[in-house]
Design an enzyme around this catalytic site. Sequence first.
Site, mmCIF file in Angstrom:
data_model
loop_
_atom_site.group_PDB
_atom_site.id
_atom_site.type_symbol
_atom_site.label_atom_id
_atom_site.label_comp_id
_atom_site.label_asym_id
_atom_site.label_seq_id
_atom_site.Cartn_x
_atom_site.Cartn_y
_atom_site.Cartn_z
ATOM 1 N N SER A 115 -14.861 7.503 6.958
ATOM 2 C CA SER A 115 -15.598 7.477 5.686
ATOM 3 C C SER A 115 -15.492 6.078 5.070
ATOM 4 O O SER A 115 -14.631 5.284 5.458
ATOM 5 C CB SER A 115 -14.962 8.497 4.734
ATOM 6 O OG SER A 115 -15.461 8.367 3.423
ATOM 7 N N TYR B 9 -9.194 13.764 -0.069
ATOM 8 C CA TYR B 9 -10.194 13.288 0.895
ATOM 9 C C TYR B 9 -9.899 11.835 1.288
ATOM 10 O O TYR B 9 -9.906 11.469 2.455
ATOM 11 C CB TYR B 9 -11.586 13.418 0.273
ATOM 12 C CG TYR B 9 -12.731 13.088 1.211
ATOM 13 C CD1 TYR B 9 -13.190 14.025 2.128
ATOM 14 C CD2 TYR B 9 -13.376 11.851 1.159
ATOM 15 C CE1 TYR B 9 -14.240 13.739 2.977
ATOM 16 C CE2 TYR B 9 -14.429 11.551 2.005
ATOM 17 C CZ TYR B 9 -14.870 12.505 2.910
ATOM 18 O OH TYR B 9 -15.913 12.210 3.758
HETATM 19 P P1 NAP Z 1 -21.392 18.866 5.783
HETATM 20 O O1 NAP Z 1 -22.847 19.125 5.919
HETATM 21 O O2 NAP Z 1 -20.641 19.452 4.652
HETATM 22 O O3 NAP Z 1 -20.685 19.215 7.165
HETATM 23 C C1 NAP Z 1 -19.310 19.449 7.292
HETATM 24 C C2 NAP Z 1 -19.098 20.286 8.536
HETATM 25 O O4 NAP Z 1 -17.710 20.614 8.666
HETATM 26 C C3 NAP Z 1 -19.848 21.612 8.461
HETATM 27 O O5 NAP Z 1 -20.313 21.960 9.733
HETATM 28 C C4 NAP Z 1 -18.749 22.557 8.007
HETATM 29 O O6 NAP Z 1 -18.990 23.895 8.263
HETATM 30 C C5 NAP Z 1 -17.615 22.010 8.839
HETATM 31 N N1 NAP Z 1 -16.351 22.560 8.409
HETATM 32 C C6 NAP Z 1 -15.755 22.399 7.216
HETATM 33 N N2 NAP Z 1 -14.610 23.127 7.174
HETATM 34 C C7 NAP Z 1 -14.492 23.728 8.375
HETATM 35 C C8 NAP Z 1 -13.548 24.615 8.944
HETATM 36 N N3 NAP Z 1 -12.471 25.050 8.251
HETATM 37 N N4 NAP Z 1 -13.735 25.052 10.209
HETATM 38 C C9 NAP Z 1 -14.824 24.668 10.907
HETATM 39 N N5 NAP Z 1 -15.768 23.843 10.417
HETATM 40 C C10 NAP Z 1 -15.596 23.391 9.167
HETATM 41 O O7 NAP Z 1 -21.189 17.328 5.616
HETATM 42 P P2 NAP Z 1 -21.436 16.086 6.614
HETATM 43 O O8 NAP Z 1 -21.813 14.960 5.754
HETATM 44 O O9 NAP Z 1 -22.300 16.446 7.756
HETATM 45 O O10 NAP Z 1 -19.927 15.848 7.088
HETATM 46 C C11 NAP Z 1 -19.555 15.580 8.426
HETATM 47 C C12 NAP Z 1 -18.386 14.634 8.424
HETATM 48 O O11 NAP Z 1 -18.816 13.374 7.916
HETATM 49 C C13 NAP Z 1 -17.211 15.068 7.555
HETATM 50 O O12 NAP Z 1 -15.994 14.763 8.202
HETATM 51 C C14 NAP Z 1 -17.384 14.212 6.323
HETATM 52 O O13 NAP Z 1 -16.179 14.026 5.642
HETATM 53 C C15 NAP Z 1 -17.907 12.941 6.936
HETATM 54 N N6 NAP Z 1 -18.588 12.036 6.023
HETATM 55 C C16 NAP Z 1 -19.719 12.384 5.386
HETATM 56 C C17 NAP Z 1 -20.324 11.459 4.546
HETATM 57 C C18 NAP Z 1 -21.582 11.761 3.787
HETATM 58 O O14 NAP Z 1 -21.979 10.936 2.975
HETATM 59 N N7 NAP Z 1 -22.248 12.879 4.013
HETATM 60 C C19 NAP Z 1 -19.780 10.199 4.373
HETATM 61 C C20 NAP Z 1 -18.619 9.870 5.038
HETATM 62 C C21 NAP Z 1 -18.039 10.799 5.876
HETATM 63 P P3 NAP Z 1 -19.674 24.812 7.109
HETATM 64 O O15 NAP Z 1 -21.131 24.458 7.105
HETATM 65 O O16 NAP Z 1 -19.382 26.210 7.557
HETATM 66 O O17 NAP Z 1 -19.009 24.457 5.807
#
Ligand code: NAP
Length: 250
Positions: A142, A155
């Site tokens: 991140s 986080y």
């Molecule tokens: P997201 O749409 O919220 O996706 C998060 C994923 O993690 C979802 O598939 C979620 O499943 C899964 N997850 C969470 N808790 C879990 C658990 N206990 N067991 C299994 N799966 C679980 O957000 P995203 O942006 O795609 O995030 C993906 C990664 O990128 C994360 O590590 C996030 O921190 C990182 N990230 C995102 C951003 C951003 O701006 N979006 C920036 C930097 C880093 P559910 O759908 O069931 O909740």
Amino acid sequence: MILDKFSLKGKVAIVTGSNTGLGQGICRAFSEAGALVAGVSRRPSAETAEMLGASFHNIIADLSTCGVIDGIIEETVKKFGRVDILVNNAGVIKRQDSIEFSEENWDSVLNVNLKTVFFLTQAVAKQFIKQGGGGKIINIASMLSYQGGVRVPSYTASKSAIRGITMTLANEWAKYGINVNGIAPGYMATNNTEALRQDGERSSDILARIPAGRWGTPADLEGAAVFLASEASDYVNGFTLAVDGGWLGR
Ligand code: NAP
């Protein structure tokens, strides 16, 4: 041919958080590059399965505990025969003022974003060593692997630690032909940032600071993910690559 080095033909990847957002985009990119993908999600990855067909297998597992790890590897090997790539993408974020931040908001984030990531990575590395051909691990970090953020202490702790252990594991496992790298997404339009994008003031502050002038999308991450999963990155190890529209350079 240089483009052949980016091919994932015949490779087997485990991608966590395969039902939505960045994880779904990575599954799609890997499948297009020729890989078979075992997508891990706590809810069914029905949309991803429909998009990818036979190149995708969904493993249902809640990553808030380490008890699911052996089953994920066993099911992947049973379905596709081996493991070559792991993407630790699943992650959660809890927003609360640090002065009031609860133990529950600390533990729930650290468990999914750091503890399970470490032990799943360890188990996959053992599988790589058993197979004998090395492997690729990609940790989704991140901007808060580099910066402090606001109201997200657990986080930030988890993502800063992810960048740290990416280097530790690269140091220890390079001798097995294992590459451990990270991708640090900038501000991407997914569920993770839904609350932030709903907050008019925070949202316009963020947008004004992104040199690219827009939020990122899952498609923006795909090239970096395929690169770090492929032979093209064999001499890249322990590094976390920002895909952020220029945010960190600002
Ligand atoms: P997201 O749409 O919220 O996706 C998060 C994923 O993690 C979802 O598939 C979620 O499943 C899964 N997850 C969470 N808790 C879990 C658990 N206990 N067991 C299994 N799966 C679980 O957000 P995203 O942006 O795609 O995030 C993906 C990664 O990128 C994360 O590590 C996030 O921190 C990182 N990230 C995102 C951003 C951003 O701006 N979006 C920036 C930097 C880093 P559910 O759908 O069931 O909740």
